[in-house]
Design an enzyme around this catalytic site. Structure first.
Site, mmCIF file in Angstrom:
data_model
loop_
_atom_site.group_PDB
_atom_site.id
_atom_site.type_symbol
_atom_site.label_atom_id
_atom_site.label_comp_id
_atom_site.label_asym_id
_atom_site.label_seq_id
_atom_site.Cartn_x
_atom_site.Cartn_y
_atom_site.Cartn_z
ATOM 1 N N LYS A 175 43.828 45.371 47.386
ATOM 2 C CA LYS A 175 44.413 44.476 48.382
ATOM 3 C C LYS A 175 45.905 44.269 48.094
ATOM 4 C CE LYS A 175 40.030 41.928 48.661
ATOM 5 N NZ LYS A 175 39.432 40.576 48.619
ATOM 6 N N GLU B 180 32.393 51.097 56.533
ATOM 7 C CA GLU B 180 33.782 50.885 56.088
ATOM 8 C C GLU B 180 34.528 52.212 55.917
ATOM 9 O OE1 GLU B 180 33.002 46.549 53.953
ATOM 10 O OE2 GLU B 180 33.303 48.295 52.682
ATOM 11 N N HIS C 280 38.650 45.165 46.938
ATOM 12 C CA HIS C 280 37.455 45.119 47.788
ATOM 13 C C HIS C 280 36.567 46.313 47.452
ATOM 14 C CE1 HIS C 280 34.865 45.026 51.351
ATOM 15 N NE2 HIS C 280 35.006 46.339 51.339
ATOM 16 N N ASN D 11 41.796 38.084 44.759
ATOM 17 C CA ASN D 11 40.925 38.788 43.801
ATOM 18 C C ASN D 11 41.121 40.303 43.802
ATOM 19 O OD1 ASN D 11 39.587 39.445 46.146
ATOM 20 N ND2 ASN D 11 37.679 38.375 45.666
ATOM 21 N N TYR E 7 36.505 42.610 58.041
ATOM 22 C CA TYR E 7 35.796 41.437 57.529
ATOM 23 C C TYR E 7 34.929 40.768 58.607
ATOM 24 C CZ TYR E 7 38.167 41.311 52.964
ATOM 25 O OH TYR E 7 38.598 41.580 51.688
HETATM 26 P P1 DAT Z 1 33.440 40.402 48.010
HETATM 27 O O1 DAT Z 1 34.903 40.728 48.195
HETATM 28 O O2 DAT Z 1 33.115 40.203 46.550
HETATM 29 O O3 DAT Z 1 32.530 41.380 48.679
HETATM 30 P P2 DAT Z 1 32.848 38.571 50.185
HETATM 31 O O4 DAT Z 1 32.509 39.755 50.993
HETATM 32 O O5 DAT Z 1 31.857 37.458 50.147
HETATM 33 O O6 DAT Z 1 33.157 38.975 48.663
HETATM 34 O O7 DAT Z 1 34.211 37.956 50.685
HETATM 35 C C1 DAT Z 1 35.280 38.784 51.071
HETATM 36 C C2 DAT Z 1 36.561 38.208 50.547
HETATM 37 O O8 DAT Z 1 36.753 36.908 51.130
HETATM 38 C C3 DAT Z 1 36.577 37.951 49.041
HETATM 39 O O9 DAT Z 1 36.905 39.096 48.301
HETATM 40 C C4 DAT Z 1 37.607 36.895 48.935
HETATM 41 C C5 DAT Z 1 37.411 36.073 50.206
HETATM 42 N N1 DAT Z 1 36.546 34.923 49.947
HETATM 43 C C6 DAT Z 1 35.225 34.925 49.730
HETATM 44 N N2 DAT Z 1 34.761 33.685 49.521
HETATM 45 C C7 DAT Z 1 35.835 32.873 49.624
HETATM 46 C C8 DAT Z 1 36.028 31.471 49.518
HETATM 47 N N3 DAT Z 1 35.020 30.639 49.274
HETATM 48 N N4 DAT Z 1 37.284 30.997 49.679
HETATM 49 C C9 DAT Z 1 38.306 31.831 49.942
HETATM 50 N N5 DAT Z 1 38.201 33.145 50.059
HETATM 51 C C10 DAT Z 1 36.979 33.676 49.902
HETATM 52 MG MG MG Z 2 32.121 41.760 50.696
#
Ligand code: DAT
Ligand code: MG
Length: 238
Positions: free
Chosen positions: A96, A213, A202, A199, A136
Site C-alpha cells: 500500500k 483480485e 494487502h 498496515n 474493498y
Molecule cells: P486485511 O487487510 O487483513 O485483509 P480487512 O480485509 O478486514 O483486513 O480490512 C482491509 C483493510 O481495512 C485493512 O488492511 C486495514 C483497514 N481496516 C480494517 N479494519 C479496520 C479498522 N477497524 N479501522 C480502520 N481500518 C481498518
Molecule cells: Mg481483507
C-alpha cells in the site's frame, strides 16, 4: 537419433495427457489452468513474458530424473510438470502507499521470494478512488471504508501476483494479523507496522478473493507462467 526418440516420446506423452488436460483446466480455475497450459505447450523463454507469453523456462524436467529410458521418462516428465503446475495457486499481494513511501518494497518482496514463492506479475499503480472502492467492495458498510479508499488511492501501490503451493493461506501468515498491534513478531505487519490504518500490505484472504483480485488488478497478458530453476529444490518429496 536420441533426440528423435525424445521427440516422439514427448509427442506420445502429450497425447497421453491431452485427454485429461481439458477437464482439469476447467476445474482448476484460470490461474492454475494457465500455468499448466504453458508448462505443457510452450518453448518460449520466460523473459519474453512482457509480450504476453510465458515458457516452461530453462533446465526443464528432463534434468530432474536420470537413468530412465526415453518414453517413460518423457511421460513422467510431462505428468510431473502437470501435477506440479496444478498444485501451484496464485494470490494478489499489494504494498500500500504507506509501505511504498516508507521504502519497504524490497523488504516485503524479499520475504515472499526467500520463502520460495514466485513473482508472476508486478506493476506500480496509483489506483483511482473508484478502483479502490471496487477492491474493498466487501467493506463498504464499515465506518472506515471511505477513509480506507482515500488512503489506497493516495499514492503508488505495488500490485503483485505471487505463485506457489499454499501461497494464499501462507501469504496471509507472512503478512500477519490485520491490526499490527496483534500481528506476531516475524510477520510483515508485526515487524514493520504499528496501526491498522497504516498496515502497509494487502493479501487476498481466500481462493475466490484471490481470483477476483487478480482479475481486477491484472490483465491476463500481464502475468507470466514459467518454471524457475529453483523449483526443483523448493518442491519435492522423498
Ligand atoms: P486485511 O487487510 O487483513 O485483509 P480487512 O480485509 O478486514 O483486513 O480490512 C482491509 C483493510 O481495512 C485493512 O488492511 C486495514 C483497514 N481496516 C480494517 N479494519 C479496520 C479498522 N477497524 N479501522 C480502520 N481500518 C481498518
Ligand atoms: Mg481483507
Amino acid at each position: 537419433m536420441a533426440s528423435q526418440v525424445c521427440k516422439s516420446a514427448s509427442r506420445a506423452a502429450r497425447s497421453l495427457l491431452s485427454a485429461s488436460k481439458a477437464s482439469r483446466f476447467h476445474s482448476q480455475g484460470r490461474a492454475v489452468g494457465a500455468a499448466a497450459a504453458v508448462s505443457l505447450s510452450s518453448k518460449v523463454p520466460f523473459w519474453s513474458s512482457s509480450h504476453g507469453r510465458g515458457g516452461s523456462g530453462s533446465g526443464s524436467a528432463s534434468s530432474w530424473i536420470s537413468g530412465a529410458i526415453a518414453l517413460p521418462a518423457a511421460a513422467y516428465m510431462f505428468q510431473d510438470q502437470e501435477v506440479h503446475a496444478a498444485e501451484l495457486e496464485r494470490t494478489f499481494i499489494a504494498i500500500k502507499p504507506d509501505g511504498v513511501q516508507r521504502g519497504l518494497i524490497s523488504e516485503i518482496i524479499s520475504r515472499f521470494e526467500r520463502k520460495g514463492y514466485k513473482l508472476v506479475g508486478i506493476k506500480v499503480v496509483i489506483p483511482s478512488k473508484d478502483f479502490a472502492k471496487q477492491h474493498y467492495h466487501d467493506l463498504k458498510e464499515r465506518p472506515f471504508f471511505d477513509g480506507l479508499c482515500d488512503f489506497l488511492s493516495s499514492g503508488p501501490v505495488i500490485a503483485m501476483v505471487w505463485e506457489g503451493q499454499g501461497v494464499i493461506t501462507y501469504g496471509r501468515k507472512l503478512i500477519g494479523a490485520t491490526d499490527p498491534q496483534k500481528s506476531e513478531p516475524g510477520t510483515i505487519r508485526g515487524d514493520l507496522a504499528v496501526v491498522v490504518g497504516r498496515n502497509i500490505i494487502h493479501g487476498s484472504d481466500g481462493p475466490e478473493t484471490a481470483k477476483d483480485e487478480i482479475k481486477l488488478w491484472f490483465k491476463p497478458e500481464e502475468l507470466v507462467s514459467f518454471t524457475s530453476n529453483a523449483e526443483k529444490w523448493i518442491y519435492g518429496a522423498n
